[in-house]
Motif scaffolding. Structure first.
Motif, PDB file in Angstrom:
ATOM      1  N   ALA A  60       0.831  -1.197   0.000  1.00 34.14           N
ATOM      2  CA  ALA A  60       0.000   0.000   0.000  1.00 34.14           C
ATOM      3  C   ALA A  60       0.873   1.258   0.000  1.00 34.14           C
ATOM      4  O   ALA A  60       1.974   1.277   0.560  1.00 34.14           O
ATOM      5  N   GLU A  97      -1.839  -1.496  -5.138  1.00 31.56           N
ATOM      6  CA  GLU A  97      -2.344  -1.643  -3.778  1.00 31.56           C
ATOM      7  C   GLU A  97      -2.990  -0.310  -3.337  1.00 31.56           C
ATOM      8  O   GLU A  97      -2.795   0.726  -3.979  1.00 31.56           O
ATOM      9  N   PRO A  98      -3.746  -0.315  -2.240  1.00 31.05           N
ATOM     10  CA  PRO A  98      -4.480   0.898  -1.832  1.00 31.05           C
ATOM     11  C   PRO A  98      -3.572   2.078  -1.473  1.00 31.05           C
ATOM     12  O   PRO A  98      -2.413   1.914  -1.098  1.00 31.05           O
ATOM     13  N   LYS A 136     -10.979  -5.060  -3.231  1.00 33.33           N
ATOM     14  CA  LYS A 136      -9.946  -5.766  -3.981  1.00 33.33           C
ATOM     15  C   LYS A 136     -10.534  -7.007  -4.656  1.00 33.33           C
ATOM     16  O   LYS A 136     -10.177  -7.331  -5.803  1.00 33.33           O
ATOM     17  N   GLY A 153     -13.241   3.455  -4.570  1.00 33.12           N
ATOM     18  CA  GLY A 153     -12.569   2.841  -5.705  1.00 33.12           C
ATOM     19  C   GLY A 153     -12.910   3.525  -7.006  1.00 33.12           C
ATOM     20  O   GLY A 153     -14.050   3.956  -7.214  1.00 33.12           O
ATOM     21  N   ILE A 175      -3.320   4.940   1.285  1.00 36.49           N
ATOM     22  CA  ILE A 175      -3.808   5.206   2.647  1.00 36.49           C
ATOM     23  C   ILE A 175      -3.430   6.632   3.029  1.00 36.49           C
ATOM     24  O   ILE A 175      -2.244   6.981   3.077  1.00 36.49           O
ATOM     25  N   GLU A 226      -7.806   2.117  -8.853  1.00 39.80           N
ATOM     26  CA  GLU A 226      -7.205   2.628  -7.617  1.00 39.80           C
ATOM     27  C   GLU A 226      -8.174   2.416  -6.470  1.00 39.80           C
ATOM     28  O   GLU A 226      -9.397   2.370  -6.654  1.00 39.80           O
ATOM     29  N   ILE A 227      -7.600   2.254  -5.280  1.00 39.43           N
ATOM     30  CA  ILE A 227      -8.364   2.127  -4.041  1.00 39.43           C
ATOM     31  C   ILE A 227      -7.855   3.195  -3.080  1.00 39.43           C
ATOM     32  O   ILE A 227      -6.652   3.338  -2.876  1.00 39.43           O
ATOM     33  N   ILE A 228      -8.785   3.938  -2.475  1.00 41.42           N
ATOM     34  CA  ILE A 228      -8.433   5.032  -1.572  1.00 41.42           C
ATOM     35  C   ILE A 228      -8.991   4.715  -0.185  1.00 41.42           C
ATOM     36  O   ILE A 228     -10.200   4.474  -0.030  1.00 41.42           O
ATOM     37  N   VAL A 229      -8.113   4.747   0.810  1.00 45.41           N
ATOM     38  CA  VAL A 229      -8.510   4.491   2.204  1.00 45.41           C
ATOM     39  C   VAL A 229      -8.341   5.792   2.976  1.00 45.41           C
ATOM     40  O   VAL A 229      -7.224   6.313   3.087  1.00 45.41           O
ATOM     41  N   ILE A 270     -14.307   2.865   2.060  1.00 46.50           N
ATOM     42  CA  ILE A 270     -13.276   2.578   1.070  1.00 46.50           C
ATOM     43  C   ILE A 270     -13.782   3.001  -0.312  1.00 46.50           C
ATOM     44  O   ILE A 270     -14.874   2.609  -0.731  1.00 46.50           O
ATOM     45  N   THR A 299     -11.389  -2.917   2.564  1.00 50.59           N
ATOM     46  CA  THR A 299     -10.420  -2.993   1.467  1.00 50.59           C
ATOM     47  C   THR A 299     -10.482  -4.342   0.772  1.00 50.59           C
ATOM     48  O   THR A 299     -10.415  -4.427  -0.459  1.00 50.59           O
TER      49      THR A 299
END
Length: 278
Positions: free
Chosen positions: A85, A117-118, A259, A204, A120, A145-148, A202, A255
């Motif tokens: 991440a 990967e996310p 994913k 995306g 953070i 994309e993944i946003i935490v 989360i 997450t």
């Protein structure tokens, strides 16, 4: 947004060898970024290349700027991810931020699958990302994309300053196909405790570019989350201008759930492509 005059932290060029295998023909890395050796984990398609971006840094710090350049020659196929991440650390000094710029070219018949990967966003973090993609009309793209919004396990929730993401896709000649911008407020976010968003923190984003395909059918497959038992994810898809592809926005309870959905979406697009070529 061109990055040709910026100092690159990573430059990567790919081409096909005489057997049709995707190989790295140009590589340059500078601290803190590196690139893995080439993996060929898809037994059904051994000519495809898998690479990981590596980093010697604990994450993104104040005033960091990373510039990444990718060039995919005709008929290459790259699946690109990273090792872990992206942690965007606190930046308590007013006006400081971390920046990442992507400059990408996708050639005729080439495919880029980018599944990192996310990201953070720690407390007091500010992060801005720009992505410029030139894509041949017969090129293909899976960009996710993944946003935490914080270190959620510690109870840190929307304590960052802001996150900004700008993405632009054009033809090789510069004709604008699609542009998207997202600005996510942290501490000043009035919706973070909303009954819809708070249980699903989360976020995306997914952009899919496929030439001359039945996008309506693909959209229906990608939105069929009940059929694949993808619990904890809510999403919506829209067709890109000129029928170039799809954009998907998603929120999830965790997450892992998001994913899992992105993996399903990637496999769905791959299967869709294989059936379209039969």
């Amino acid at each position: 947004m061109a990055t040709s005059k910026r100092t690159k932290n990573l430059e990567l060029g790919l081409e096909c060898d005489r057997h049709g295998y995707t190989i790295v023909n140009h590589q340059y890395t500078a601290y803190p970024l590196g690139i893995s050796r080439t993996f060929r984990s898809d037994l059904a398609n051994p000519h495809h290349a898998n690479l990981y971006i590596t980093s010697n840094s604990p994450g993104l710090l104040a005033n960091d700027q990373l510039n990444i350049s990718l060039q995919l020659a005709a008929n290459t196929h790259l699946h690109l991810s990273d090792q872990s991440a992206t942690k965007v650390h606190p930046m308590p000094i007013t006006g400081t931020k971390a920046i990442v710029n992507y400059d990408i070219e996708i050639g005729e018949g080439a495919t880029l699958e980018f599944v990192p990967e996310p990201i953070i966003l720690f407390q007091d973090a500010t992060f801005e990302q720009t992505t410029s993609i030139k894509c041949h009309p017969q090129g293909k793209l899976f960009w996710s994309e993944i946003i935490v919004p914080g270190r959620l396990a510690r109870g840190e929730f929307y304590e960052f300053h802001h996150y900004f993401n700008s993405l632009q896709v054009t033809s090789p000649e510069g004709e604008l196909w699609f542009t998207d911008a997202m600005r996510l407020q942290g501490k000043l976010n009035y919706f973070k405790n909303n009954d819809l968003f708070a249980p699903s923190p989360i976020l995306g984003n997914l952009v899919i570019i496929l030439p001359q395909r039945n996008l309506q059918l693909l959209s229906e497959n990608l939105e069929n989350i009940e059929g694949i038992n993808c619990l904890g994810v809510m999403l919506a898809s829209s067709c890109l201008p000129q029928g170039k592809g799809l954009v998907i926005k998603a929120i999830a309870t965790g997450t892992r759930e998001l994913k899992n959905y992105l993996l399903y979406a990637l496999n769905c697009v791959r299967d869709f492509e294989e059936k379209s070529q039969i």
